[in-house]
Design a protein around this motif. Sequence first.
Motif, PDB file in Angstrom:
ATOM      1  N   TYR A 208      34.470  47.426  40.404  1.00  0.00           N
ATOM      2  CA  TYR A 208      33.993  46.221  41.063  1.00  0.00           C
ATOM      3  C   TYR A 208      33.131  46.593  42.267  1.00  0.00           C
ATOM      4  CZ  TYR A 208      37.504  43.772  38.280  1.00  0.00           C
ATOM      5  OH  TYR A 208      38.248  43.269  37.235  1.00  0.00           O
ATOM      6  N   VAL A 223      35.766  39.045  42.557  1.00  0.00           N
ATOM      7  CA  VAL A 223      35.958  39.204  41.119  1.00  0.00           C
ATOM      8  C   VAL A 223      35.792  37.871  40.391  1.00  0.00           C
ATOM      9  CG1 VAL A 223      37.585  39.937  39.328  1.00  0.00           C
ATOM     10  CG2 VAL A 223      37.557  41.106  41.559  1.00  0.00           C
ATOM     11  N   ARG A 225      36.602  35.571  37.277  1.00  0.00           N
ATOM     12  CA  ARG A 225      37.586  35.427  36.210  1.00  0.00           C
ATOM     13  C   ARG A 225      36.837  35.212  34.896  1.00  0.00           C
ATOM     14  NH1 ARG A 225      39.795  30.802  37.490  1.00  0.00           N
ATOM     15  NH2 ARG A 225      38.716  29.673  35.835  1.00  0.00           N
ATOM     16  N   GLU A 226      37.018  36.139  33.980  1.00  0.00           N
ATOM     17  CA  GLU A 226      36.335  36.065  32.691  1.00  0.00           C
ATOM     18  C   GLU A 226      37.232  35.324  31.704  1.00  0.00           C
ATOM     19  OE1 GLU A 226      33.345  36.819  32.265  1.00  0.00           O
ATOM     20  OE2 GLU A 226      32.855  38.189  33.909  1.00  0.00           O
ATOM     21  N   SER A 238      40.567  40.733  34.978  1.00  0.00           N
ATOM     22  CA  SER A 238      40.119  39.700  35.911  1.00  0.00           C
ATOM     23  C   SER A 238      41.096  38.526  35.953  1.00  0.00           C
ATOM     24  CB  SER A 238      38.714  39.215  35.547  1.00  0.00           C
ATOM     25  OG  SER A 238      38.688  38.531  34.310  1.00  0.00           O
ATOM     26  N   HIS A 242      43.278  37.304  39.250  1.00  0.00           N
ATOM     27  CA  HIS A 242      43.205  35.926  39.738  1.00  0.00           C
ATOM     28  C   HIS A 242      44.569  35.247  39.737  1.00  0.00           C
ATOM     29  CE1 HIS A 242      38.893  34.556  40.163  1.00  0.00           C
ATOM     30  NE2 HIS A 242      38.744  35.814  39.780  1.00  0.00           N
TER      31      HIS A 242
END
Length: 411
Positions: A208, A223, A225-226, A238, A242
């Motif tokens: 990151y 970051v 969140r995917e 990710s 989170h």
Amino acid sequence: MLNDKTIQIIKSTVPVLEVHGTAITKRFYEMLFTNHPELLHIFNHANQKQGRQQTALANAVYAAAQHIDNLGAIIPVVKQIGHKHRSLGIKAEHYPIVGQTLLAAIKDVLGDAATDEIIQAWAEAYGVIADAFIGVEAEMYDQAEKQEGGWSGFRPFQVVKKVRESDVITSFYLAPQDGGRIASFLPGQYISVKLDIPGETYTHIRQYSLSDAPGKPYYRISVKREDTLKDRPAGKVSVYLHEKVEEHDVLMISAPAGDFTLDQQDTRPVTLISGGVGLTPMVSMLKTLAATNPQRQVTFIHAAQNGDVHALRGEVEELAAEHPQISAYWCYDRPTEQDKADQAYHKEGYVDLQWLQSIVAVKDSSYYFCGPVPFMRTVNSLLKEWGVPAADIHYEFFGPAGSLENEPAAV
């Protein structure tokens, strides 16, 4: 040194690598992880599934074959990959494993076309290429450990603050658990985060970009969140960061690395262009410029879907308000009704050349950009169309390196 015959054989295989390179590297990774599953603790599983790692390796092998008689030409690529390897913890002892597996994959894919002579030539060439990587990476490991506040491997850091920056991006402020000093970094660099996620067989490591300026007693990563998107599964790391990682939790961190860095000796104006979470290294560069080079003119351009997913906007606008040499512009391709009511953006749609030319004060600038690959392809194409010299164009891939020379796509 390789003899002329070996060099000639390697160069003769370049057309074969153009056609079969990705098939060879795909087979390579299949064989590597079957025979050495422990390496799954190091490699990014998502990049494997998406084929990005295979393509990146194929491109690296292809470049090495092309320049086998002048490996100095690929030293920038060696250093770029070396930074990633050092950050992940890849060591010299891994290279013989990789070499044996790569030769086996070439033989497996090419069959009888991979003669004993060709395999022997590639074995010799791989030895020379591996030595180049090992030498560069040894220096990087030594530098990372011996610099002030440096360390080797992974070091425990505590999450001292967790901040929700937008609907999809969260920042994590990380300070060393031992209370000691931390290594400085160059704006644009990244760290690796190593996680043991409950229920997962293997360790996960992700890199990151650092999203704050150097010189602080902490590192900050921001970051995205995917989430699940069509055929792409949600990002395990990710989502875990989170949803599960909170303040006071401890993360294992590698020392900063990366060669996508701001040239602070260049006094010309600079243009920073980002898309989505690609703004993280750009914000680090912007903050550094504001603090250390207040005379240097900066144009900061960010493209996002809308204000709901636009992170760190307040920080950038505050810098622009405090420093007259900084100009910031927002481009939203799907602005919300609230965005429209607030006139919260400067352009609706996508970044295009006409708009770029209208807001960049001086064409003779250095240009840095980062974001999704289609976005970067378009920005690269626009800058080249404008006549910006290649030496002034700098960019970073999140994940394995790819190519920006394909057809441009909408941003």
